[in-house]
Write a protein that holds these residues in place. Structure first.
Motif, PDB file in Angstrom:
ATOM      1  N   UNK A   2       0.863  -1.185   0.000  1.00 37.74           N
ATOM      2  CA  UNK A   2       0.000   0.000   0.000  1.00 37.74           C
ATOM      3  C   UNK A   2       0.896   1.231   0.000  1.00 37.74           C
ATOM      4  N   UNK A   3       0.852   2.050  -1.051  1.00 42.87           N
ATOM      5  CA  UNK A   3       1.827   3.146  -1.176  1.00 42.87           C
ATOM      6  C   UNK A   3       1.542   4.354  -0.300  1.00 42.87           C
ATOM      7  N   UNK A   4       0.338   4.462   0.266  1.00 47.27           N
ATOM      8  CA  UNK A   4      -0.016   5.625   1.085  1.00 47.27           C
ATOM      9  C   UNK A   4      -0.696   5.162   2.366  1.00 47.27           C
ATOM     10  N   UNK A   5      -0.339   5.814   3.460  1.00 47.02           N
ATOM     11  CA  UNK A   5      -0.925   5.489   4.749  1.00 47.02           C
ATOM     12  C   UNK A   5      -1.335   6.758   5.478  1.00 47.02           C
ATOM     13  N   UNK A   6      -2.288   6.621   6.381  1.00 47.22           N
ATOM     14  CA  UNK A   6      -2.650   7.699   7.297  1.00 47.22           C
ATOM     15  C   UNK A   6      -2.034   7.362   8.646  1.00 47.22           C
ATOM     16  N   UNK A   7      -1.230   8.275   9.186  1.00 47.63           N
ATOM     17  CA  UNK A   7      -0.575   8.052  10.473  1.00 47.63           C
ATOM     18  C   UNK A   7      -1.061   9.089  11.471  1.00 47.63           C
ATOM     19  N   UNK A   8      -1.008   8.727  12.747  1.00 47.32           N
ATOM     20  CA  UNK A   8      -1.443   9.650  13.790  1.00 47.32           C
ATOM     21  C   UNK A   8      -0.323  10.616  14.138  1.00 47.32           C
ATOM     22  N   UNK A   9      -0.526  11.403  15.174  1.00 48.70           N
ATOM     23  CA  UNK A   9       0.466  12.423  15.540  1.00 48.70           C
ATOM     24  C   UNK A   9       1.773  11.817  16.021  1.00 48.70           C
ATOM     25  N   UNK A  10       1.752  10.519  16.374  1.00 52.38           N
ATOM     26  CA  UNK A  10       2.979   9.830  16.796  1.00 52.38           C
ATOM     27  C   UNK A  10       3.652   9.100  15.649  1.00 52.38           C
ATOM     28  N   UNK A  11       3.056   9.167  14.461  1.00 56.27           N
ATOM     29  CA  UNK A  11       3.634   8.504  13.305  1.00 56.27           C
ATOM     30  C   UNK A  11       3.216   7.054  13.137  1.00 56.27           C
ATOM     31  N   UNK A  12       2.263   6.589  13.941  1.00 56.36           N
ATOM     32  CA  UNK A  12       1.791   5.212  13.830  1.00 56.36           C
ATOM     33  C   UNK A  12       0.609   5.126  12.867  1.00 56.36           C
ATOM     34  N   UNK A  13       0.559   4.102  12.016  1.00 58.14           N
ATOM     35  CA  UNK A  13      -0.561   3.969  11.069  1.00 58.14           C
ATOM     36  C   UNK A  13      -1.891   3.825  11.798  1.00 58.14           C
ATOM     37  N   UNK A  14      -2.913   4.448  11.247  1.00 55.78           N
ATOM     38  CA  UNK A  14      -4.265   4.290  11.770  1.00 55.78           C
ATOM     39  C   UNK A  14      -4.801   2.975  11.212  1.00 55.78           C
ATOM     40  N   UNK A  15      -4.930   1.974  12.069  1.00 52.11           N
ATOM     41  CA  UNK A  15      -5.189   0.609  11.612  1.00 52.11           C
ATOM     42  C   UNK A  15      -6.473   0.455  10.805  1.00 52.11           C
ATOM     43  N   UNK A  16      -7.633   1.022  11.221  1.00 49.49           N
ATOM     44  CA  UNK A  16      -8.843   0.827  10.404  1.00 49.49           C
ATOM     45  C   UNK A  16      -8.689   1.366   8.990  1.00 49.49           C
ATOM     46  N   UNK A  17      -7.994   2.485   8.851  1.00 44.42           N
ATOM     47  CA  UNK A  17      -7.779   3.051   7.521  1.00 44.42           C
ATOM     48  C   UNK A  17      -6.787   2.201   6.746  1.00 44.42           C
ATOM     49  N   UNK A  18      -5.748   1.744   7.419  1.00 39.02           N
ATOM     50  CA  UNK A  18      -4.727   0.928   6.756  1.00 39.02           C
ATOM     51  C   UNK A  18      -5.340  -0.346   6.192  1.00 39.02           C
ATOM     52  N   UNK A  19      -6.191  -1.006   6.944  1.00 40.02           N
ATOM     53  CA  UNK A  19      -6.810  -2.244   6.480  1.00 40.02           C
ATOM     54  C   UNK A  19      -7.753  -1.979   5.305  1.00 40.02           C
ATOM     55  N   UNK A  20      -8.475  -0.878   5.382  1.00 41.89           N
ATOM     56  CA  UNK A  20      -9.392  -0.570   4.294  1.00 41.89           C
ATOM     57  C   UNK A  20      -8.633  -0.242   3.007  1.00 41.89           C
ATOM     58  N   UNK A  21      -7.573   0.584   3.102  1.00 38.46           N
ATOM     59  CA  UNK A  21      -6.817   0.961   1.905  1.00 38.46           C
ATOM     60  C   UNK A  21      -6.155  -0.252   1.263  1.00 38.46           C
ATOM     61  N   UNK A  22      -5.773  -1.228   2.058  1.00 43.08           N
ATOM     62  CA  UNK A  22      -5.190  -2.451   1.506  1.00 43.08           C
ATOM     63  C   UNK A  22      -6.227  -3.191   0.657  1.00 43.08           C
ATOM     64  N   UNK A  23      -7.452  -3.288   1.157  1.00 43.36           N
ATOM     65  CA  UNK A  23      -8.517  -3.929   0.401  1.00 43.36           C
ATOM     66  C   UNK A  23      -8.893  -3.093  -0.817  1.00 43.36           C
ATOM     67  N   UNK A  24      -8.889  -1.777  -0.663  1.00 45.88           N
ATOM     68  CA  UNK A  24      -9.225  -0.866  -1.758  1.00 45.88           C
ATOM     69  C   UNK A  24      -8.231  -1.015  -2.910  1.00 45.88           C
ATOM     70  N   UNK A  25      -6.944  -1.129  -2.588  1.00 46.70           N
ATOM     71  CA  UNK A  25      -5.925  -1.301  -3.616  1.00 46.70           C
ATOM     72  C   UNK A  25      -6.055  -2.662  -4.286  1.00 46.70           C
ATOM     73  N   UNK A  31      -5.749   5.742  -4.063  1.00 46.77           N
ATOM     74  CA  UNK A  31      -5.454   5.417  -2.669  1.00 46.77           C
ATOM     75  C   UNK A  31      -5.071   6.687  -1.910  1.00 46.77           C
ATOM     76  N   UNK A  32      -4.243   7.505  -2.517  1.00 48.29           N
ATOM     77  CA  UNK A  32      -3.833   8.766  -1.884  1.00 48.29           C
ATOM     78  C   UNK A  32      -5.027   9.681  -1.660  1.00 48.29           C
ATOM     79  N   UNK A  33      -5.895   9.797  -2.664  1.00 46.60           N
ATOM     80  CA  UNK A  33      -7.076  10.648  -2.545  1.00 46.60           C
ATOM     81  C   UNK A  33      -7.991  10.173  -1.425  1.00 46.60           C
ATOM     82  N   UNK A  34      -8.227   8.861  -1.349  1.00 45.64           N
ATOM     83  CA  UNK A  34      -9.077   8.315  -0.289  1.00 45.64           C
ATOM     84  C   UNK A  34      -8.437   8.516   1.080  1.00 45.64           C
ATOM     85  N   UNK A  35      -7.121   8.397   1.137  1.00 45.82           N
ATOM     86  CA  UNK A  35      -6.430   8.570   2.414  1.00 45.82           C
ATOM     87  C   UNK A  35      -6.631   9.973   2.970  1.00 45.82           C
ATOM     88  N   UNK A  36      -6.587  10.983   2.111  1.00 47.48           N
ATOM     89  CA  UNK A  36      -6.778  12.356   2.580  1.00 47.48           C
ATOM     90  C   UNK A  36      -8.203  12.589   3.079  1.00 47.48           C
TER      91      UNK A  36
END
Length: 247
Positions: free
Chosen positions: A29-52, A61-66
């Motif tokens: 997955x080339x794009x991720x949403x991370x929190x203020x600590x730099x950790x991936x937001x898991x629900x979004x990460x799992x969805x973007x993986x399925x979306x890709x 993927x980038x557009x949906x992530x934003x």
């Protein structure tokens, strides 16, 4: 749980802080949403993986992530967990987007005079500082797809918080084929209307000027052929010459 009409927020006074980022990463997955600590937001990460995996492009993927990052920021602001969100949160986000200004890393300089205006030559509208109706509609579509994924796998809310418009005059799936699965019908309830725009066109004077500026008959022939076949501007601008010498 409170009903939709019992949830009232002072939309004008809500300030959404800049929390988290969309980052490019190496991996499936080339794009991720991370929190203020730099950790991936898991629900979004799992969805973007399925979306890709459904064949969507990295740019999508980038557009949906934003859009999902904006949703997470909104939920943090109003104090609601992602899997406890209701249609009230979607409704209020739409209301907020309709009156909010887009965040900018720096103030406008030379583009301040043209923001939101129409180019007198191309007739194309410059982007303004407010969120466009198409942006809000895209945001609603992304949220609908995100929650449909979690409802389908049974690990999120029981129903999507992005509702469909109430049907008037007919029953949903009235002519449903029993051999096919049921599909949601109707537009998203909080989608703003997009104003109809007249097709952009060159005046005869500008067309003659463009045609006369061509140096070669070949270029005039290519342009005339493209126009006669209703080619898109992007298709014409993407043409590249390739000269071959005849033996």
């Amino acid at each position: 749980m409170r009903s939709l009409d019992q949830i009232e927020r002072n939309i004008e006074k809500i300030q959404v802080p800049a929390w988290g980022w969309v980052v490019a990463v190496e991996g499936v997955v080339p794009w991720l949403v991370v929190d203020s600590s730099g950790r991936p937001v898991e629900p979004i990460q799992r969805y973007l993986r399925d979306f890709l995996a459904q064949g969507n492009r990295p740019g999508s993927v980038r557009s949906y992530a934003y859009d999902l990052l904006r949703w997470w920021r909104w939920l943090r602001t109003v104090g609601v967990e992602w899997d406890k969100a209701t249609s009230a949160e979607v409704r209020d986000l739409v209301l907020w987007l309709r009156q909010a200004s887009k965040p900018r890393s720096s103030p406008r300089t030379s583009s301040a005079a043209t923001a939101g205006t129409v180019n007198p030559i191309t007739r194309k509208r410059y982007l303004g500082d407010q969120y466009e109706p198409t942006t809000i509609r895209h945001s609603n579509a992304v949220l609908r797809a995100f929650y449909e994924f979690w409802v389908e796998i049974g690990e999120g809310p029981l129903a999507s918080p992005v509702p469909l418009q109430r049907m008037r005059g007919r029953r949903p799936n009235a002519h449903h084929n029993p051999m096919e699965p049921y599909r949601a019908e109707g537009r998203l309830r909080y989608n703003p209307k997009v104003p109809k725009r007249r097709p952009r066109a060159l005046t005869d004077e500008r067309w003659n000027g463009l045609f006369g500026a061509m140096r070669w008959h070949r270029d005039r022939a290519i342009l005339a052929m493209g126009i006669s076949n209703a080619a898109r501007a992007s298709e014409l601008l993407g043409l590249r010459g390739n000269r071959h010498r005849l033996g």
